[in-house]
Design a protein around this motif. Structure first.
Motif, mmCIF file in Angstrom:
data_model
loop_
_atom_site.group_PDB
_atom_site.id
_atom_site.type_symbol
_atom_site.label_atom_id
_atom_site.label_comp_id
_atom_site.label_asym_id
_atom_site.label_seq_id
_atom_site.Cartn_x
_atom_site.Cartn_y
_atom_site.Cartn_z
ATOM 1 N N SER A 81 0.654 -1.283 -0.196
ATOM 2 C CA SER A 81 -0.047 -0.064 0.051
ATOM 3 C C SER A 81 0.996 1.216 -0.119
ATOM 4 N N GLU A 82 0.266 2.271 -0.556
ATOM 5 C CA GLU A 82 1.137 3.421 -0.740
ATOM 6 C C GLU A 82 1.313 4.454 0.536
ATOM 7 N N ALA A 83 -0.142 4.370 1.376
ATOM 8 C CA ALA A 83 0.156 5.446 2.519
ATOM 9 C C ALA A 83 0.839 4.584 3.455
ATOM 10 N N PHE A 84 0.446 3.553 4.019
ATOM 11 C CA PHE A 84 1.304 2.988 5.248
ATOM 12 C C PHE A 84 2.118 1.803 4.921
ATOM 13 N N ARG A 85 2.585 1.862 3.511
ATOM 14 C CA ARG A 85 3.378 0.781 3.101
ATOM 15 C C ARG A 85 3.252 -0.701 3.663
ATOM 16 N N ASP A 86 2.296 -1.073 3.694
ATOM 17 C CA ASP A 86 1.658 -2.282 4.155
ATOM 18 C C ASP A 86 1.547 -3.300 3.051
ATOM 19 N N ARG A 87 1.889 -4.459 3.308
ATOM 20 C CA ARG A 87 1.764 -5.600 2.411
ATOM 21 C C ARG A 87 0.110 -5.799 2.162
ATOM 22 N N ALA A 117 -12.571 -9.756 5.947
ATOM 23 C CA ALA A 117 -12.177 -11.037 5.321
ATOM 24 C C ALA A 117 -12.220 -10.900 3.958
ATOM 25 N N GLY A 118 -12.602 -9.711 3.184
ATOM 26 C CA GLY A 118 -12.631 -9.470 1.992
ATOM 27 C C GLY A 118 -11.864 -8.207 1.641
ATOM 28 N N TRP A 119 -12.419 -7.204 1.314
ATOM 29 C CA TRP A 119 -11.689 -5.903 0.495
ATOM 30 C C TRP A 119 -10.978 -5.118 1.553
ATOM 31 N N VAL A 120 -10.955 -5.335 3.063
ATOM 32 C CA VAL A 120 -10.256 -4.619 3.959
ATOM 33 C C VAL A 120 -9.104 -5.464 4.133
ATOM 34 N N ARG A 121 -8.001 -5.416 3.434
ATOM 35 C CA ARG A 121 -6.749 -6.288 3.460
ATOM 36 C C ARG A 121 -5.445 -5.645 3.412
ATOM 37 N N CYS A 122 -5.349 -4.394 4.205
ATOM 38 C CA CYS A 122 -4.064 -3.998 4.487
ATOM 39 C C CYS A 122 -4.343 -2.524 5.472
ATOM 40 N N ALA A 123 -3.340 -2.012 5.844
ATOM 41 C CA ALA A 123 -3.561 -1.065 7.027
ATOM 42 C C ALA A 123 -4.089 -0.037 6.340
ATOM 43 N N ASP A 124 -4.136 0.581 5.033
ATOM 44 C CA ASP A 124 -4.560 1.624 4.450
ATOM 45 C C ASP A 124 -6.200 1.535 4.489
ATOM 46 N N CYS A 125 -6.732 0.310 4.190
ATOM 47 C CA CYS A 125 -8.168 -0.157 4.091
ATOM 48 C C CYS A 125 -8.694 0.017 5.693
ATOM 49 N N GLU A 126 -7.748 -0.580 6.384
ATOM 50 C CA GLU A 126 -8.404 -0.582 7.997
ATOM 51 C C GLU A 126 -8.551 0.976 8.302
ATOM 52 N N LEU A 155 -6.811 -10.428 -12.313
ATOM 53 C CA LEU A 155 -6.313 -8.944 -12.438
ATOM 54 C C LEU A 155 -4.969 -9.121 -12.949
ATOM 55 N N VAL A 156 -4.685 -7.964 -14.034
ATOM 56 C CA VAL A 156 -3.688 -7.947 -14.840
ATOM 57 C C VAL A 156 -2.995 -6.624 -15.076
ATOM 58 N N GLN A 157 -1.543 -6.618 -14.844
ATOM 59 C CA GLN A 157 -0.868 -5.383 -15.120
ATOM 60 C C GLN A 157 -0.804 -5.134 -16.720
ATOM 61 N N HIS A 158 -1.268 -3.920 -16.847
ATOM 62 C CA HIS A 158 -1.134 -3.211 -18.083
ATOM 63 C C HIS A 158 -0.312 -2.201 -18.287
ATOM 64 N N PRO A 159 0.902 -2.596 -19.097
ATOM 65 C CA PRO A 159 1.965 -1.544 -19.314
ATOM 66 C C PRO A 159 1.589 -0.281 -19.721
ATOM 67 N N GLU A 160 0.725 0.012 -20.311
ATOM 68 C CA GLU A 160 0.340 1.322 -20.891
ATOM 69 C C GLU A 160 -0.445 2.297 -19.766
ATOM 70 N N ILE A 161 -0.665 1.846 -18.536
ATOM 71 C CA ILE A 161 -1.294 2.514 -17.662
ATOM 72 C C ILE A 161 -0.153 2.674 -16.292
ATOM 73 N N GLY A 162 -0.080 3.899 -15.982
ATOM 74 C CA GLY A 162 0.870 4.197 -14.881
ATOM 75 C C GLY A 162 0.271 4.928 -13.866
ATOM 76 N N SER A 163 -0.507 4.340 -12.926
ATOM 77 C CA SER A 163 -1.671 4.973 -12.012
ATOM 78 C C SER A 163 -0.927 4.544 -10.522
ATOM 79 N N TYR A 164 -0.683 5.858 -9.790
ATOM 80 C CA TYR A 164 -0.098 5.663 -8.355
ATOM 81 C C TYR A 164 -0.922 6.651 -7.476
ATOM 82 N N TRP A 165 -0.767 6.539 -6.266
ATOM 83 C CA TRP A 165 -1.689 7.687 -5.440
ATOM 84 C C TRP A 165 -0.866 8.904 -5.086
#
Length: 263
Positions: A141-147, A186-195, A220-230
């Motif tokens: 994650s970009e905010a808390f650098r959590d896995r 148990a689902g979408w909340v899966r890192c410190a940022d979500c918490e 879920l697939v990485q697309h090399p023509e999209i560079g999206s960050y926080w």
């Protein structure tokens, strides 16, 4: 539905073998969700490169700015959809479902969710043919650098979906109060940022979307023509990317354009 990707048990970082080369405007729809937003500059770039694609401006309860959004919709030939404020933890499933349902109002093969500070630099050279969601994948994650627990997140500045995925997620039933609110941790909340965000009663729709796509059985697939960050957009002088995020200057430019239009 074949993609060169790691097992769904791990982080899916593979590339797509089967591609739609240079998809036409009619094959792509775009959705920008708005709340106290100024998307005019974003729309200028989008329309420069995709003049005839369907564009949806989806307003999340921001009724005070509806007249301004209506002018933008008319000026950029976009559809304006206004609804109640749903971007909250308790209605996270409804917020995402409403956005996905906009895809099915047209016949496009691909559907993009972008932010008002996302920049379209050029047309996509290709988009994936297999059923998948695609973009820039995050495993930390970009905010808390959590896995980030499985699945990885597709960063929300630009998320692409094939039509089959939108239909499959909506039909699967994963976007329910039980799965997205009661069982969120148990689902979408899966890192410190979500918490952190869920603890404040809000939600991160990119995390909900990525989780829902995986839970419905799609890659879920990485697309090399999209560079999206926080935090910071990647340099793009060579136009490596068709789309980058974030560009806070676009919101500032949009605000100036809105002010000029109101004079």
């Amino acid at each position: 539905m074949e993609a060169d990707a790691a097992s769904r048990e791990g982080n899916i970082l593979g590339s797509v073998r089967n591609r739609i080369v240079e998809p036409a405007d009619r094959d792509i729809a775009w959705c920008i969700q708005l709340y106290q937003s100024h998307p005019a500059a974003c729309l200028q770039h989008l329309r420069k490169h995709y003049p005839d694609s369907r564009v949806v401006l989806l307003v999340d309860g921001d009724h005070a700015n509806l007249a301004r959004y209506a002018e933008l919709a008319a000026g950029f030939r976009a559809e304006l959809v206004s609804g109640e404020h749903l971007m909250a933890f308790s209605s996270s499933h409804l917020y995402v479902e409403r956005m996905l349902r906009q895809a099915l109002r047209g016949n496009e093969r691909f559907y993009f969710r972008i932010d008002p500070d996302t920049r379209i630099w050029r047309r996509f050279r290709w988009l994936p043919e297999p059923a998948c969601a695609f973009g820039t994948l995050e495993t930390v994650s970009e905010a808390f650098r959590d896995r980030i627990r499985h699945p990885p997140n597709i960063q929300g500045g630009c998320i692409g979906f094939t039509r089959e995925v939108v239909e499959g997620v909506l039909a699967s039933g994963v976007l329910s109060h039980q799965r997205c609110v009661v069982e969120a941790r148990a689902g979408w909340v899966r890192c410190a940022d979500c918490e952190h965000v869920a603890g404040r009663g809000s939600m991160l729709d990119d995390y909900v979307l990525s989780w829902a796509v995986d839970a419905a059985g799609f890659p879920l697939v990485q697309h090399p023509e999209i560079g999206s960050y926080w935090r910071n957009a990647l340099p793009n002088d060579a136009l490596t990317f068709a789309v980058t995020h974030p560009h806070k200057e676009l919101e500032a430019q949009g605000k100036l354009l809105d002010a000029a239009a109101s004079r």
